[in-house]
Motif scaffolding. Structure first.
Motif, PDB file in Angstrom:
ATOM      1  N   THR A 230      -2.849  -8.517  -9.610  1.00  0.00           N
ATOM      2  CA  THR A 230      -3.855  -8.494  -8.565  1.00  0.00           C
ATOM      3  C   THR A 230      -3.950  -7.097  -7.970  1.00  0.00           C
ATOM      4  OG1 THR A 230      -2.459  -8.930  -6.638  1.00  0.00           O
ATOM      5  CG2 THR A 230      -3.138 -10.837  -7.961  1.00  0.00           C
ATOM      6  N   SER A 231      -5.061  -6.840  -7.304  1.00  0.00           N
ATOM      7  CA  SER A 231      -5.116  -5.755  -6.321  1.00  0.00           C
ATOM      8  C   SER A 231      -5.299  -6.442  -4.978  1.00  0.00           C
ATOM      9  CB  SER A 231      -6.270  -4.792  -6.610  1.00  0.00           C
ATOM     10  OG  SER A 231      -7.520  -5.434  -6.466  1.00  0.00           O
ATOM     11  N   TYR A 232      -4.463  -6.094  -4.021  1.00  0.00           N
ATOM     12  CA  TYR A 232      -4.486  -6.796  -2.734  1.00  0.00           C
ATOM     13  C   TYR A 232      -4.131  -5.805  -1.631  1.00  0.00           C
ATOM     14  CZ  TYR A 232      -4.009 -10.837   0.390  1.00  0.00           C
ATOM     15  OH  TYR A 232      -4.180 -11.758   1.402  1.00  0.00           O
ATOM     16  N   ALA A 233      -5.045  -4.883  -1.402  1.00  0.00           N
ATOM     17  CA  ALA A 233      -4.782  -3.833  -0.420  1.00  0.00           C
ATOM     18  C   ALA A 233      -6.035  -3.437   0.349  1.00  0.00           C
ATOM     19  CB  ALA A 233      -4.192  -2.603  -1.117  1.00  0.00           C
ATOM     20  N   ILE A 234      -7.074  -4.281   0.355  1.00  0.00           N
ATOM     21  CA  ILE A 234      -8.291  -3.960   1.078  1.00  0.00           C
ATOM     22  C   ILE A 234      -7.975  -3.833   2.567  1.00  0.00           C
ATOM     23  CG2 ILE A 234      -9.030  -6.330   1.547  1.00  0.00           C
ATOM     24  CD1 ILE A 234     -11.356  -3.591   0.174  1.00  0.00           C
ATOM     25  N   PRO A 235      -8.570  -2.876   3.279  1.00  0.00           N
ATOM     26  CA  PRO A 235      -8.333  -2.795   4.729  1.00  0.00           C
ATOM     27  C   PRO A 235      -8.721  -4.090   5.440  1.00  0.00           C
ATOM     28  CG  PRO A 235      -9.360  -0.778   3.939  1.00  0.00           C
ATOM     29  CD  PRO A 235      -9.387  -1.745   2.783  1.00  0.00           C
TER      30      PRO A 235
ATOM     31  N   ALA B 271      -4.657  -1.189   3.078  1.00  0.00           N
ATOM     32  CA  ALA B 271      -4.865   0.237   3.327  1.00  0.00           C
ATOM     33  C   ALA B 271      -5.353   0.464   4.750  1.00  0.00           C
ATOM     34  CB  ALA B 271      -5.871   0.795   2.328  1.00  0.00           C
ATOM     35  N   PRO B 272      -5.011   1.630   5.350  1.00  0.00           N
ATOM     36  CA  PRO B 272      -5.460   1.913   6.719  1.00  0.00           C
ATOM     37  C   PRO B 272      -6.979   2.046   6.842  1.00  0.00           C
ATOM     38  CG  PRO B 272      -3.629   3.329   6.105  1.00  0.00           C
ATOM     39  CD  PRO B 272      -4.086   2.654   4.857  1.00  0.00           C
ATOM     40  N   ASP B 273      -7.622   2.563   5.778  1.00  0.00           N
ATOM     41  CA  ASP B 273      -9.071   2.728   5.801  1.00  0.00           C
ATOM     42  C   ASP B 273      -9.585   2.749   4.362  1.00  0.00           C
ATOM     43  OD1 ASP B 273      -9.001   5.534   4.765  1.00  0.00           O
ATOM     44  OD2 ASP B 273      -8.128   5.965   6.730  1.00  0.00           O
TER      45      ASP B 273
ATOM     46  N   PHE C  27       0.837  -1.193   0.000  1.00  0.00           N
ATOM     47  CA  PHE C  27       0.000   0.000   0.000  1.00  0.00           C
ATOM     48  C   PHE C  27       0.878   1.251   0.000  1.00  0.00           C
ATOM     49  CE2 PHE C  27      -2.205   3.473   2.115  1.00  0.00           C
ATOM     50  CZ  PHE C  27      -3.308   3.584   1.290  1.00  0.00           C
ATOM     51  N   ASN C  28       0.911   1.910  -1.150  1.00  0.00           N
ATOM     52  CA  ASN C  28       1.637   3.167  -1.300  1.00  0.00           C
ATOM     53  C   ASN C  28       0.930   3.972  -2.380  1.00  0.00           C
ATOM     54  OD1 ASN C  28       3.469   5.264  -1.934  1.00  0.00           O
ATOM     55  ND2 ASN C  28       5.194   4.028  -1.180  1.00  0.00           N
ATOM     56  N   VAL C  29       0.172   4.975  -1.960  1.00  0.00           N
ATOM     57  CA  VAL C  29      -0.626   5.764  -2.896  1.00  0.00           C
ATOM     58  C   VAL C  29       0.259   6.471  -3.913  1.00  0.00           C
ATOM     59  CG1 VAL C  29      -2.204   7.732  -3.085  1.00  0.00           C
ATOM     60  CG2 VAL C  29      -2.525   6.047  -1.256  1.00  0.00           C
ATOM     61  N   SER C  30       1.450   6.876  -3.505  1.00  0.00           N
ATOM     62  CA  SER C  30       2.309   7.674  -4.382  1.00  0.00           C
ATOM     63  C   SER C  30       3.021   6.857  -5.453  1.00  0.00           C
ATOM     64  CB  SER C  30       3.341   8.435  -3.543  1.00  0.00           C
ATOM     65  OG  SER C  30       4.222   7.534  -2.882  1.00  0.00           O
ATOM     66  N   THR C  31       3.113   5.536  -5.290  1.00  0.00           N
ATOM     67  CA  THR C  31       3.872   4.729  -6.247  1.00  0.00           C
ATOM     68  C   THR C  31       3.033   3.721  -7.020  1.00  0.00           C
ATOM     69  OG1 THR C  31       4.415   3.050  -4.571  1.00  0.00           O
ATOM     70  CG2 THR C  31       5.946   4.907  -4.823  1.00  0.00           C
ATOM     71  N   VAL C  32       1.785   3.483  -6.617  1.00  0.00           N
ATOM     72  CA  VAL C  32       1.030   2.393  -7.233  1.00  0.00           C
ATOM     73  C   VAL C  32       0.808   2.615  -8.724  1.00  0.00           C
ATOM     74  CG1 VAL C  32      -1.227   3.391  -6.623  1.00  0.00           C
ATOM     75  CG2 VAL C  32      -1.015   0.919  -7.025  1.00  0.00           C
ATOM     76  N   GLN C  33       0.570   3.849  -9.151  1.00  0.00           N
ATOM     77  CA  GLN C  33       0.339   4.077 -10.575  1.00  0.00           C
ATOM     78  C   GLN C  33       1.568   3.687 -11.391  1.00  0.00           C
ATOM     79  OE1 GLN C  33      -0.973   8.034 -11.686  1.00  0.00           O
ATOM     80  NE2 GLN C  33      -0.490   7.712 -13.853  1.00  0.00           N
ATOM     81  N   SER C  34       2.746   4.107 -10.953  1.00  0.00           N
ATOM     82  CA  SER C  34       3.955   3.790 -11.720  1.00  0.00           C
ATOM     83  C   SER C  34       4.260   2.303 -11.686  1.00  0.00           C
ATOM     84  CB  SER C  34       5.142   4.594 -11.171  1.00  0.00           C
ATOM     85  OG  SER C  34       5.399   4.286  -9.814  1.00  0.00           O
ATOM     86  N   GLU C  35       3.968   1.627 -10.562  1.00  0.00           N
ATOM     87  CA  GLU C  35       4.212   0.189 -10.469  1.00  0.00           C
ATOM     88  C   GLU C  35       3.314  -0.584 -11.437  1.00  0.00           C
ATOM     89  OE1 GLU C  35       3.457  -0.547  -6.373  1.00  0.00           O
ATOM     90  OE2 GLU C  35       5.360   0.274  -5.684  1.00  0.00           O
ATOM     91  N   VAL C  36       2.032  -0.226 -11.462  1.00  0.00           N
ATOM     92  CA  VAL C  36       1.102  -0.890 -12.375  1.00  0.00           C
ATOM     93  C   VAL C  36       1.463  -0.580 -13.822  1.00  0.00           C
ATOM     94  CG1 VAL C  36      -1.306  -0.993 -13.148  1.00  0.00           C
ATOM     95  CG2 VAL C  36      -0.778  -0.976 -10.697  1.00  0.00           C
ATOM     96  N   SER C  37       1.745   0.683 -14.098  1.00  0.00           N
ATOM     97  CA  SER C  37       2.035   1.103 -15.465  1.00  0.00           C
ATOM     98  C   SER C  37       3.275   0.413 -16.021  1.00  0.00           C
ATOM     99  CB  SER C  37       2.217   2.624 -15.515  1.00  0.00           C
ATOM    100  OG  SER C  37       2.522   3.055 -16.821  1.00  0.00           O
ATOM    101  N   ALA C  38       4.308   0.262 -15.189  1.00  0.00           N
ATOM    102  CA  ALA C  38       5.535  -0.376 -15.663  1.00  0.00           C
ATOM    103  C   ALA C  38       5.275  -1.817 -16.072  1.00  0.00           C
ATOM    104  CB  ALA C  38       6.601  -0.310 -14.575  1.00  0.00           C
ATOM    105  N   PHE C  39       4.496  -2.542 -15.270  1.00  0.00           N
ATOM    106  CA  PHE C  39       4.208  -3.936 -15.574  1.00  0.00           C
ATOM    107  C   PHE C  39       3.334  -4.066 -16.814  1.00  0.00           C
ATOM    108  CE2 PHE C  39       1.759  -7.906 -14.807  1.00  0.00           C
ATOM    109  CZ  PHE C  39       2.819  -8.804 -14.783  1.00  0.00           C
ATOM    110  N   VAL C  40       2.274  -3.266 -16.881  1.00  0.00           N
ATOM    111  CA  VAL C  40       1.350  -3.334 -18.010  1.00  0.00           C
ATOM    112  C   VAL C  40       2.044  -2.904 -19.299  1.00  0.00           C
ATOM    113  CG1 VAL C  40      -0.760  -2.343 -18.981  1.00  0.00           C
ATOM    114  CG2 VAL C  40      -0.700  -3.060 -16.581  1.00  0.00           C
TER     115      VAL C  40
END
Length: 465
Positions: free
Chosen positions: A108-113, A125-127, A82-95
């Motif tokens: 996957t998405s695997y960050a549900i509270p 995620a915290p919430d 869970f990192n809001v600032s990096t998730v877009q770049s992480e997903v984009s690089a893989f895709v």
């Protein structure tokens, strides 16, 4: 840093324990029709944990098996940090890497509270507000081409730690997340948590899917990090689809995790279980109109958190899953071009025993000179069955084999792996593939198939070719 992976509940009832299938249940080679809604070649991540291990351990005796049977295959990339600032770049690089080679990525998405109800894969995620921010960044990284998204494993099947209000809030969060992903990339294929066939009932899981907005998704996934036999999962998926159709929700499909369902079922945790085997190699060409893909969502060799850190790669686990499994089918779209069939690799011949759904009829074996073939019914379902054939060399080495038999009335082979199939009317001929034709005296190999029609026990003939 290792990413935690989803934990699956213990469901070892008498019925679940009796669902074990000792023969490897997969490695399908399918005809030209893909059947499901997806097509194309699945993306093989060149930077997965197993690929890095293979590169770093060239002299390990287990390396050829792990390289050829695990590292060569497409596996899901887990987006679990869970990192809001990096998730877009992480997903984009893989895709983007998958798009560059015209292949289909699985992530996957695997960050549900309250992930995993605080178990071995706790975190997220915290919430829910911050979760939606994370999902928004995730969505912006998806691009505009086909991508498969496995949405929040365990989030719907495992809710024992949530209050009624928390369940409703989670359902709404997942429904919103699906719509966010689909709005960002209409070509994204999004699947919700369907549990597995030995967990919740199809009607219970179907109701949870409806509450979480499956009408906005492409369908549901089952068997992630679990070991339920393929026939069980197919029947379970059909029951869920029927439930959804009864609620006016049509057009939904299933994807099945086959990364380790080629052996025994039972306790979900495989960290110290050597009875497991990899199942079907990953493919979008399922031959089943209800099933969009057989995927390796849980990467083989990555731990559950029982004896090793959840998500860490353990070569011993990967080797135990792969050692007795057949090699990828010839022409497998995700097979590594550099993969070699090392003569020192263990024999790809798991035993066929203890299958509760196997035919009660005795196996029949017929020797045809320098080889013999033995038939075993592995599993059955309404309108079809799966079988395995063990080919054994006689007292001298052989360089090739051919097995023949006659289909019973109404039978038709739909899929076959580890051999080359030819049919003429009811006559069946299966010849070895390039990697499993040479057998030392007394050694064995196996091929398997699925078929429609009623179960029978044919008389086989094996000849040296």
């Amino acid at each position: 840093m290792f990413t935690r992976r989803p934990r699956r509940r213990r469901v070892v009832t008498a019925a679940a324990a009796s669902a074990c299938v000792a023969f490897a249940a997969g490695w399908f080679v399918i005809g030209s029709a893909s059947a499901g809604t997806l097509s194309g070649t699945l993306y093989r991540d060149p930077d997965s944990q197993v690929v890095r291990w293979v590169s770093a351990n060239p002299n390990d005796s287990r390396m050829p098996v792990i390289r050829d049977k695990v590292a060569s295959q497409s596996q899901a990339r887990w987006m679990a940090n869970f990192n809001v600032s990096t998730v877009q770049s992480e997903v984009s690089a893989f895709v983007s890497a998958a798009n560059a080679v015209n292949q289909v990525p699985v992530l996957t998405s695997y960050a549900i509270p309250n992930r995993d109800c605080g178990g071995a894969s706790a975190g997220g995620a915290p919430d829910l507000n911050q979760y939606q921010q994370w999902i928004s960044g995730y969505a912006r990284g998806l691009g505009n081409r086909t991508v498969i998204v496995i949405m929040e494993t365990d989030a719907l099947a495992l809710q024992t730690c949530l209050s009624g209000t928390e369940v409703q809030q989670r359902d709404q969060a997942i429904s919103t997340a699906v719509q966010t992903l689909k709005a960002a990339n209409p070509n994204a294929k999004v699947y919700l948590d369907g549990g597995h066939s030995a967990w919740n009932s199809a009607s219970e899981q179907g109701s949870r899917l409806v509450a979480a907005g499956v009408q906005y998704a492409d369908g549901f996934f089952t068997n992630v990090s679990n070991f339920q036999p393929l026939g069980n999962e197919l029947n379970y998926g059909r029951s869920i689809i029927s439930y959804l159709q009864g609620r006016g929700i049509s057009g939904k499909h299933q994807v099945i995790d086959t990364s380790r369902n080629g052996g025994a079922a039972g306790d979900w945790c495989a960290d110290d279980n050597t009875d497991r085997r990899i199942g079907n190699y990953p493919t979008l060409n399922t031959g089943d109109a209800n099933v969009d893909g057989y995927l390796w969502i849980k990467p083989p060799g990555e731990a559950d958190g029982c004896n090793y850190a959840a998500g860490s790669f353990q070569a011993a686990l990967a080797y135990s899953l792969a050692a007795s499994a057949p090699y990828p089918p010839a022409g497998s779209p995700t097979a590594s071009p550099s993969a070699s069939r090392s003569s020192s690799s263990p024999s790809a011949s798991p035993s066929a025993s203890r299958s509760p759904s196997a035919s009660a009829s005795p196996s029949r074996s017929s020797g045809g000179g320098a080889c013999s073939a033995t038939y075993q019914t592995v599993s059955t379902w309404q309108g079809g069955f799966q079988a395995g054939v063990t080919v054994t060399a006689g007292s001298a080495p052989i360089s090739g084999w051919t097995v023949t038999w006659t289909l019973a009335s109404g039978q038709s082979i739909t899929q076959l792996w580890n051999g080359t199939l030819t049919t003429s009317g009811s006559s069946v001929t299966v010849r070895n593939q390039a990697y499993n034709g040479s057998l030392a005296a007394g050694s064995s190999t196996q091929f398997g198939f699925t078929a429609t029609g009623n179960v029978s026990t044919p008389t086989l003939s094996c000849t040296v070719s």
